[in-house]
Write a protein that holds these residues in place. Sequence first.
Motif, PDB file in Angstrom:
ATOM      1  N   GLN A  92       9.210   2.646   2.312  1.00  0.00           N
ATOM      2  CA  GLN A  92       8.187   1.752   2.861  1.00  0.00           C
ATOM      3  C   GLN A  92       7.842   0.629   1.884  1.00  0.00           C
ATOM      4  OE1 GLN A  92       4.804   3.835   4.394  1.00  0.00           O
ATOM      5  NE2 GLN A  92       3.610   1.971   4.760  1.00  0.00           N
ATOM      6  N   LEU A  93       7.651  -0.584   2.407  1.00  0.00           N
ATOM      7  CA  LEU A  93       7.269  -1.747   1.607  1.00  0.00           C
ATOM      8  C   LEU A  93       5.810  -2.110   1.864  1.00  0.00           C
ATOM      9  CD1 LEU A  93      10.386  -4.084   2.065  1.00  0.00           C
ATOM     10  CD2 LEU A  93       9.837  -2.622   0.116  1.00  0.00           C
ATOM     11  N   CYS A  94       5.115  -2.450   0.799  1.00  0.00           N
ATOM     12  CA  CYS A  94       3.738  -2.938   0.880  1.00  0.00           C
ATOM     13  C   CYS A  94       3.681  -4.282   0.131  1.00  0.00           C
ATOM     14  CB  CYS A  94       2.762  -1.929   0.254  1.00  0.00           C
ATOM     15  SG  CYS A  94       2.799  -0.281   1.002  1.00  0.00           S
ATOM     16  N   ARG A  95       2.545  -4.953   0.242  1.00  0.00           N
ATOM     17  CA  ARG A  95       2.354  -6.216  -0.475  1.00  0.00           C
ATOM     18  C   ARG A  95       1.318  -6.015  -1.566  1.00  0.00           C
ATOM     19  NH1 ARG A  95       1.723 -10.127   4.834  1.00  0.00           N
ATOM     20  NH2 ARG A  95       3.851  -9.831   5.631  1.00  0.00           N
ATOM     21  N   ASN A  96       1.622  -6.531  -2.749  1.00  0.00           N
ATOM     22  CA  ASN A  96       0.672  -6.398  -3.851  1.00  0.00           C
ATOM     23  C   ASN A  96      -0.376  -7.504  -3.808  1.00  0.00           C
ATOM     24  OD1 ASN A  96       1.915  -8.720  -4.839  1.00  0.00           O
ATOM     25  ND2 ASN A  96       3.133  -7.595  -6.358  1.00  0.00           N
ATOM     26  N   SER A  97      -1.190  -7.595  -4.842  1.00  0.00           N
ATOM     27  CA  SER A  97      -2.289  -8.565  -4.857  1.00  0.00           C
ATOM     28  C   SER A  97      -1.798 -10.012  -4.844  1.00  0.00           C
ATOM     29  CB  SER A  97      -3.162  -8.332  -6.099  1.00  0.00           C
ATOM     30  OG  SER A  97      -2.384  -8.443  -7.291  1.00  0.00           O
ATOM     31  N   LYS A  98      -0.540 -10.236  -5.210  1.00  0.00           N
ATOM     32  CA  LYS A  98       0.023 -11.590  -5.219  1.00  0.00           C
ATOM     33  C   LYS A  98       0.828 -11.890  -3.957  1.00  0.00           C
ATOM     34  CE  LYS A  98       0.308 -11.724 -10.256  1.00  0.00           C
ATOM     35  NZ  LYS A  98       1.207 -11.923 -11.437  1.00  0.00           N
ATOM     36  N   GLY A  99       0.807 -10.948  -3.002  1.00  0.00           N
ATOM     37  CA  GLY A  99       1.518 -11.153  -1.742  1.00  0.00           C
ATOM     38  C   GLY A  99       2.993 -10.823  -1.797  1.00  0.00           C
ATOM     39  N   LYS A 100       3.472 -10.217  -2.870  1.00  0.00           N
ATOM     40  CA  LYS A 100       4.884  -9.863  -2.995  1.00  0.00           C
ATOM     41  C   LYS A 100       5.121  -8.426  -2.536  1.00  0.00           C
ATOM     42  CE  LYS A 100       5.928 -13.011  -6.808  1.00  0.00           C
ATOM     43  NZ  LYS A 100       6.485 -13.104  -8.191  1.00  0.00           N
ATOM     44  N   ASN A 101       6.278  -8.204  -1.900  1.00  0.00           N
ATOM     45  CA  ASN A 101       6.624  -6.867  -1.423  1.00  0.00           C
ATOM     46  C   ASN A 101       7.027  -5.956  -2.585  1.00  0.00           C
ATOM     47  OD1 ASN A 101       6.196  -7.583   1.246  1.00  0.00           O
ATOM     48  ND2 ASN A 101       8.347  -8.088   1.623  1.00  0.00           N
ATOM     49  N   TYR A 102       6.658  -4.696  -2.491  1.00  0.00           N
ATOM     50  CA  TYR A 102       7.092  -3.682  -3.458  1.00  0.00           C
ATOM     51  C   TYR A 102       7.184  -2.342  -2.743  1.00  0.00           C
ATOM     52  CZ  TYR A 102       2.331  -1.768  -3.737  1.00  0.00           C
ATOM     53  OH  TYR A 102       1.128  -1.179  -3.444  1.00  0.00           O
ATOM     54  N   ARG A 103       7.928  -1.417  -3.303  1.00  0.00           N
ATOM     55  CA  ARG A 103       8.103  -0.088  -2.687  1.00  0.00           C
ATOM     56  C   ARG A 103       6.912   0.786  -3.066  1.00  0.00           C
ATOM     57  NH1 ARG A 103      12.835   0.848  -0.230  1.00  0.00           N
ATOM     58  NH2 ARG A 103      14.575  -0.576  -0.631  1.00  0.00           N
ATOM     59  N   CYS A 104       5.928   0.777  -2.196  1.00  0.00           N
ATOM     60  CA  CYS A 104       4.704   1.527  -2.495  1.00  0.00           C
ATOM     61  C   CYS A 104       4.936   3.035  -2.465  1.00  0.00           C
ATOM     62  CB  CYS A 104       3.594   1.128  -1.526  1.00  0.00           C
ATOM     63  SG  CYS A 104       4.110   1.040   0.209  1.00  0.00           S
ATOM     64  N   GLY A 105       5.903   3.499  -1.638  1.00  0.00           N
ATOM     65  CA  GLY A 105       6.196   4.937  -1.600  1.00  0.00           C
ATOM     66  C   GLY A 105       6.755   5.427  -2.921  1.00  0.00           C
ATOM     67  N   GLN A 106       7.651   4.649  -3.507  1.00  0.00           N
ATOM     68  CA  GLN A 106       8.206   5.021  -4.807  1.00  0.00           C
ATOM     69  C   GLN A 106       7.139   4.977  -5.899  1.00  0.00           C
ATOM     70  OE1 GLN A 106      11.632   2.649  -5.743  1.00  0.00           O
ATOM     71  NE2 GLN A 106      12.906   3.574  -4.142  1.00  0.00           N
TER      72      GLN A 106
END
Length: 443
Positions: free
Chosen positions: A268-282
């Motif tokens: 699953q991908l989420c967006r961080n505080s800067k609006g960039k995608n990251y693998r939040c599940g990992q």
Amino acid sequence: MFTGGAWGMVFRFRKSVRIAPGVRINLNAKSASVRVGPKGLGYTVSTTGKKRLSASIPGTGLSYSEVVSSKRRPVPSAPSQLVASQTKPSSKGPLALVLLAIGAGLVWCSTPYNETPGFVQPNLKPATAEPDPRASQGTDAYAGPAPSVQKTLYSTANVRLRTSPSAESQIVLTVPVGSAVLSSKREGSWHHVSYGNYSGWILGDYLAEPGTEPAATPSPVAPLVSSEQPASDSNTISGRATIIDGDTIDIAGTRVRFNSIDAPESAQLCRNSKGKNYRCGQSSAKALDAWLAKSRPVTCTFIDWDRYGRFVGDCYRSDGTAVAGWLVTAGHAMDWPQHSGGAYAGHQDEARLARRGIWQGEFQPPWEWRAAQQAPKPETTNPVRLLSGSCDIKGNISNKGVRIYHLPGQRFYDETVISPAKGERMFCSEDEARADGWRRSKR
């Protein structure tokens, strides 16, 4: 009237009799002979005085035969009459040999089988005898009872029953801790067992001999989500945890799913505080691994089995800290209203207000993300509902127990104070509040 040729047919006679192993008498109308020797090699002496040595290779057609002369060389000083008598064939010697062979055969046949001189009796065992344990010794030799002996054993953990003696084989089901299984045979460290109407293979490391009172088969019990200490009863599993994802671990081969919470999936991908995608599940899985490593082992109390056959439980570090509570408070997992009844809503509000973990930016609730992956992809889709740290809908419980939510700008919004201890919480959308059973305030 018979002719001469007919009389020859009438009186023609030939008979071969085996009187002992390696000894055979051959009879015909004119003479008798004795053949001594195994198949393919023989020495034949006839009553006519003829001696023959023969050899052959069975099955090839190759053979050799030689007549051994019975004449003796004359002695130079002997009279001619003596020399002549010595060269004349004598029937007494061969006849005596025939009689001697018959006598030897009678003695051979009258001797008991196991008393035959020079005979070594083989070490035979009846078909029902137990196998010689030395025949199967090796690195994985079974040192217990014979493979055909059935034996009752008990599972020492919630262990998987597999289709073959391999950790990579298909799982039949999970056998609960303390269950009795019937072991019928063994291959190395694996037992082939029967459990109810099922059969398969279980690793022997998770089976024990009867002798102590076995643990009772676990049954679903009421959730203990508010407890900060693990329960000490037979429905627990403890050990070093291997991280599967943000809400699932493995202890000694048993998959354990944390009760009442849901963490982002590994892909699953989420967006961080800067609006960039990251693998939040990992990120959730890595944070959980580092946190559990500070206080081992992990102990989990049984709650239920999920539809995938996983052990669902409340888990704690060795220092007594609840794993699920920490995950939600740290922003690595969410309260799962469908199963929790809002038990971790207060932890979630704390993480959201502090913008921890997934609450630093935008994300899709894990259960909605999974549903979206399984649903067919239509040409036009509704916008994905994203949650963020700006959830500002207040869920308030009145004195009469009515659950009402207030939107920003409504009359009582500012003066409404949320108390997580009472079950009150914040929502990120009206759909979320209504889905959880709350209704909108009229003022």
